[in-house]
Motif scaffolding. Structure first.
Motif, PDB file in Angstrom:
ATOM      1  N   LEU A 209       0.467  -0.983  -0.326  1.00  0.00           N
ATOM      2  CA  LEU A 209      -0.181   0.401  -0.340  1.00  0.00           C
ATOM      3  C   LEU A 209       0.977   1.255   0.382  1.00  0.00           C
ATOM      4  O   LEU A 209       1.806   1.422   0.699  1.00  0.00           O
ATOM      5  CB  LEU A 209      -0.504  -0.019   1.743  1.00  0.00           C
ATOM      6  CG  LEU A 209      -2.013  -1.083   1.648  1.00  0.00           C
ATOM      7  CD1 LEU A 209      -2.738  -0.485   2.793  1.00  0.00           C
ATOM      8  CD2 LEU A 209      -2.764  -1.258   0.670  1.00  0.00           C
ATOM      9  N   SER A 210       0.295   2.335  -0.440  1.00  0.00           N
ATOM     10  CA  SER A 210       1.307   3.651  -0.221  1.00  0.00           C
ATOM     11  C   SER A 210       0.625   3.897   1.097  1.00  0.00           C
ATOM     12  O   SER A 210      -0.408   3.414   1.987  1.00  0.00           O
ATOM     13  CB  SER A 210       0.716   4.451  -1.693  1.00  0.00           C
ATOM     14  OG  SER A 210      -0.493   4.875  -1.587  1.00  0.00           O
ATOM     15  N   SER A 211       1.107   5.023   1.303  1.00  0.00           N
ATOM     16  CA  SER A 211       0.694   5.847   2.555  1.00  0.00           C
ATOM     17  C   SER A 211      -0.609   6.417   2.184  1.00  0.00           C
ATOM     18  O   SER A 211      -1.580   6.282   3.523  1.00  0.00           O
ATOM     19  CB  SER A 211       1.092   7.150   2.858  1.00  0.00           C
ATOM     20  OG  SER A 211       2.934   6.636   3.129  1.00  0.00           O
ATOM     21  N   GLU A 212      -1.283   7.238   1.775  1.00  0.00           N
ATOM     22  CA  GLU A 212      -2.507   7.523   1.078  1.00  0.00           C
ATOM     23  C   GLU A 212      -3.412   6.477   0.720  1.00  0.00           C
ATOM     24  O   GLU A 212      -4.353   6.668   1.476  1.00  0.00           O
ATOM     25  CB  GLU A 212      -2.274   7.599  -0.770  1.00  0.00           C
ATOM     26  CG  GLU A 212      -1.603   9.466  -0.462  1.00  0.00           C
ATOM     27  CD  GLU A 212      -0.297   9.503  -0.317  1.00  0.00           C
ATOM     28  OE1 GLU A 212      -0.200   8.187  -0.779  1.00  0.00           O
ATOM     29  OE2 GLU A 212       0.322  10.521  -0.335  1.00  0.00           O
ATOM     30  N   GLU A 213      -2.439   4.914   0.849  1.00  0.00           N
ATOM     31  CA  GLU A 213      -4.129   4.456   0.422  1.00  0.00           C
ATOM     32  C   GLU A 213      -4.306   3.870   1.738  1.00  0.00           C
ATOM     33  O   GLU A 213      -5.479   2.861   1.796  1.00  0.00           O
ATOM     34  CB  GLU A 213      -3.165   2.865  -0.461  1.00  0.00           C
ATOM     35  CG  GLU A 213      -3.535   3.280  -2.353  1.00  0.00           C
ATOM     36  CD  GLU A 213      -3.125   2.230  -2.506  1.00  0.00           C
ATOM     37  OE1 GLU A 213      -3.227   2.136  -3.742  1.00  0.00           O
ATOM     38  OE2 GLU A 213      -1.511   1.736  -1.904  1.00  0.00           O
ATOM     39  N   LEU A 214      -3.352   3.949   2.339  1.00  0.00           N
ATOM     40  CA  LEU A 214      -3.268   3.219   4.307  1.00  0.00           C
ATOM     41  C   LEU A 214      -4.232   3.955   4.285  1.00  0.00           C
ATOM     42  O   LEU A 214      -5.795   3.707   5.416  1.00  0.00           O
ATOM     43  CB  LEU A 214      -2.341   3.220   5.080  1.00  0.00           C
ATOM     44  CG  LEU A 214      -2.385   3.238   6.142  1.00  0.00           C
ATOM     45  CD1 LEU A 214      -3.012   1.384   6.673  1.00  0.00           C
ATOM     46  CD2 LEU A 214      -0.931   3.008   6.846  1.00  0.00           C
TER      47      LEU A 214
ATOM     48  N   ILE B 203      -1.503  -7.595   4.651  1.00  0.00           N
ATOM     49  CA  ILE B 203      -0.453  -5.476   3.957  1.00  0.00           C
ATOM     50  C   ILE B 203       0.748  -5.642   4.306  1.00  0.00           C
ATOM     51  O   ILE B 203       1.026  -6.389   5.415  1.00  0.00           O
ATOM     52  CB  ILE B 203      -1.027  -4.521   4.747  1.00  0.00           C
ATOM     53  CG1 ILE B 203      -2.854  -4.425   4.084  1.00  0.00           C
ATOM     54  CG2 ILE B 203      -0.367  -2.761   4.688  1.00  0.00           C
ATOM     55  CD1 ILE B 203      -3.217  -3.035   5.509  1.00  0.00           C
ATOM     56  N   SER B 204       1.584  -6.042   2.783  1.00  0.00           N
ATOM     57  CA  SER B 204       2.737  -5.759   3.272  1.00  0.00           C
ATOM     58  C   SER B 204       3.207  -4.177   3.872  1.00  0.00           C
ATOM     59  O   SER B 204       3.216  -3.175   2.561  1.00  0.00           O
ATOM     60  CB  SER B 204       3.568  -5.651   2.040  1.00  0.00           C
ATOM     61  OG  SER B 204       4.141  -5.706   1.458  1.00  0.00           O
ATOM     62  N   ILE B 205       4.222  -3.935   3.588  1.00  0.00           N
ATOM     63  CA  ILE B 205       4.669  -2.010   4.255  1.00  0.00           C
ATOM     64  C   ILE B 205       6.638  -2.536   3.597  1.00  0.00           C
ATOM     65  O   ILE B 205       6.460  -1.588   3.021  1.00  0.00           O
ATOM     66  CB  ILE B 205       4.245  -2.135   5.422  1.00  0.00           C
ATOM     67  CG1 ILE B 205       5.756  -2.827   6.376  1.00  0.00           C
ATOM     68  CG2 ILE B 205       3.491  -1.735   5.854  1.00  0.00           C
ATOM     69  CD1 ILE B 205       6.449  -2.394   7.821  1.00  0.00           C
TER      70      ILE B 205
ATOM     71  N   PHE C 126       5.152   0.706  11.021  1.00  0.00           N
ATOM     72  CA  PHE C 126       3.845   0.547  10.710  1.00  0.00           C
ATOM     73  C   PHE C 126       3.532   1.744  12.012  1.00  0.00           C
ATOM     74  O   PHE C 126       2.305   2.625  11.667  1.00  0.00           O
ATOM     75  CB  PHE C 126       3.622  -0.505  11.977  1.00  0.00           C
ATOM     76  CG  PHE C 126       1.459  -0.853  11.406  1.00  0.00           C
ATOM     77  CD1 PHE C 126       1.262  -0.683  10.584  1.00  0.00           C
ATOM     78  CD2 PHE C 126       1.065  -0.609  13.198  1.00  0.00           C
ATOM     79  CE1 PHE C 126      -0.833  -0.749  11.005  1.00  0.00           C
ATOM     80  CE2 PHE C 126      -0.056  -0.165  13.155  1.00  0.00           C
ATOM     81  CZ  PHE C 126      -0.892  -0.460  11.976  1.00  0.00           C
ATOM     82  N   PHE C 127       3.608   1.944  12.873  1.00  0.00           N
ATOM     83  CA  PHE C 127       3.646   3.047  14.006  1.00  0.00           C
ATOM     84  C   PHE C 127       3.695   4.472  12.962  1.00  0.00           C
ATOM     85  O   PHE C 127       2.674   4.952  13.458  1.00  0.00           O
ATOM     86  CB  PHE C 127       4.567   2.767  15.342  1.00  0.00           C
ATOM     87  CG  PHE C 127       3.850   2.120  16.444  1.00  0.00           C
ATOM     88  CD1 PHE C 127       3.380   1.272  16.316  1.00  0.00           C
ATOM     89  CD2 PHE C 127       2.976   3.217  16.988  1.00  0.00           C
ATOM     90  CE1 PHE C 127       2.597  -0.043  17.792  1.00  0.00           C
ATOM     91  CE2 PHE C 127       1.495   2.032  18.569  1.00  0.00           C
ATOM     92  CZ  PHE C 127       2.179   0.481  18.283  1.00  0.00           C
ATOM     93  N   GLU C 128       4.845   5.212  12.272  1.00  0.00           N
ATOM     94  CA  GLU C 128       5.200   5.824  11.674  1.00  0.00           C
ATOM     95  C   GLU C 128       4.087   6.017  10.659  1.00  0.00           C
ATOM     96  O   GLU C 128       3.498   6.796  10.689  1.00  0.00           O
ATOM     97  CB  GLU C 128       6.538   5.906  10.644  1.00  0.00           C
ATOM     98  CG  GLU C 128       7.279   7.321  10.844  1.00  0.00           C
ATOM     99  CD  GLU C 128       7.359   7.015   9.279  1.00  0.00           C
ATOM    100  OE1 GLU C 128       6.729   6.061   8.723  1.00  0.00           O
ATOM    101  OE2 GLU C 128       7.807   8.275   8.882  1.00  0.00           O
ATOM    102  N   GLN C 129       3.805   4.793  10.183  1.00  0.00           N
ATOM    103  CA  GLN C 129       3.067   4.579   9.132  1.00  0.00           C
ATOM    104  C   GLN C 129       1.258   5.050   9.724  1.00  0.00           C
ATOM    105  O   GLN C 129       0.688   5.821   8.611  1.00  0.00           O
ATOM    106  CB  GLN C 129       3.083   3.644   7.729  1.00  0.00           C
ATOM    107  CG  GLN C 129       4.304   3.931   7.002  1.00  0.00           C
ATOM    108  CD  GLN C 129       4.311   4.894   6.069  1.00  0.00           C
ATOM    109  OE1 GLN C 129       3.693   5.157   5.421  1.00  0.00           O
ATOM    110  NE2 GLN C 129       5.560   5.777   5.679  1.00  0.00           N
ATOM    111  N   LEU C 130       1.203   4.645  10.182  1.00  0.00           N
ATOM    112  CA  LEU C 130       0.244   5.243  10.871  1.00  0.00           C
ATOM    113  C   LEU C 130      -0.597   6.261  11.555  1.00  0.00           C
ATOM    114  O   LEU C 130      -1.480   6.499  10.857  1.00  0.00           O
ATOM    115  CB  LEU C 130      -0.922   3.734  12.398  1.00  0.00           C
ATOM    116  CG  LEU C 130      -2.259   3.632  12.283  1.00  0.00           C
ATOM    117  CD1 LEU C 130      -2.888   3.439  12.077  1.00  0.00           C
ATOM    118  CD2 LEU C 130      -2.228   3.294  13.846  1.00  0.00           C
TER     119      LEU C 130
ATOM    120  N   SER D  48       7.071   1.156  -1.022  1.00  0.00           N
ATOM    121  CA  SER D  48       6.088   1.918  -1.825  1.00  0.00           C
ATOM    122  C   SER D  48       5.690   3.330  -0.883  1.00  0.00           C
ATOM    123  O   SER D  48       4.746   4.336  -1.575  1.00  0.00           O
ATOM    124  CB  SER D  48       4.833   1.077  -2.231  1.00  0.00           C
ATOM    125  OG  SER D  48       4.065   0.560  -0.882  1.00  0.00           O
ATOM    126  N   MET D  49       5.550   2.897   0.333  1.00  0.00           N
ATOM    127  CA  MET D  49       5.171   4.063   1.130  1.00  0.00           C
ATOM    128  C   MET D  49       6.358   5.321   1.537  1.00  0.00           C
ATOM    129  O   MET D  49       6.777   5.002   1.096  1.00  0.00           O
ATOM    130  CB  MET D  49       5.221   3.337   2.817  1.00  0.00           C
ATOM    131  CG  MET D  49       3.814   2.540   2.979  1.00  0.00           C
ATOM    132  SD  MET D  49       3.004   1.541   4.364  1.00  0.00           S
ATOM    133  CE  MET D  49       1.763   1.636   4.394  1.00  0.00           C
TER     134      MET D  49
END
Lengths: 133, 133
Positions: free
Chosen positions: A64-69, A99-101, A115-119, B103-104
């Motif tokens: 996922l991209s950050s926007e998709e998350l 989900i893959s990061i 995961f925390f940074e992306q959330l 991709s993030m």
């Protein structure tokens, strides 16, 4: 929104737990989030596990991209999903989605930190707030 | 092998610089690696910049698995490439290749940490050493 992030495996390194604590603090104005680091997933006996929407983090998952998350979080909010269990380090559990990061294998502490940074980034996007760091 | 990792942008957070220092220490038995965190890439005046093989890290680059990164290092060693410049936070520089670690979009400190962890993992793979953490 309530998140429970379960990292199962070795104890994570101090610099990663420091990072996670900092993001937990920053996230506290957007959601409730707890972090658990256990040696065995089986040791995680918490009530009402069935009420959680379960997401496994794995390099084999959907990237996922950050926007998709952030879109995904908006969807959860709209469909009334309020309890989310994030599973890191255990790919065998029955879950709702994977989900893959990153396509790279990473340590448990690093995956949890990402995961925390992306959330946090996703909530900043949802709230139209800039994210420079 | 000599690596220079240049992260340009805001000063990175302490937990990330702690993580990078730790991986630098662990990597010291495999290679020479220095880390620079500057506000502006232009401030980076170091000698013989042309001698470096330049890799930009960007979500838009080619995504690699951990094994593919270790293969890449092996190739560098075989073809006599000994000086590698890793550029994080500046996607406009003329470079030899662009690699993605996710991709993030991620913060400068986190991207740098992931690069160090992955480089360490790649050397462990090359040396057939286990990596549990």
């Amino acid at each position: 929104m309530n998140y429970k992030v379960c990292a199962t495996g070795n104890k994570i390194e101090k610099f990663y737990s420091d990072a996670i604590k900092e993001y937990q603090k920053r996230l506290s104005r957007f959601c409730n989030i707890t972090f658990l680091n256990y040696k065995n997933f089986q040791k995680l006996h918490f009530k009402e596990i069935d009420k959680y929407y379960k997401i496994v983090i794995s390099p084999a998952g959907k990237s996922l991209s950050s926007e998709e998350l952030s879109e995904k979080i908006k969807e959860f909010e709209l469909t009334g999903i309020t309890d989310i269990l994030i599973i890191i380090g255990n790919e065998e559990i029955h879950c709702n989605e994977v989900i893959s990061i990153s396509s790279m294998k990473m340590s448990l502490g690093l995956t949890s930190t990402i995961f925390f940074e992306q959330l946090y980034r996703a909530y900043k996007i949802l709230n139209n707030e800039p994210y420079h760091k």
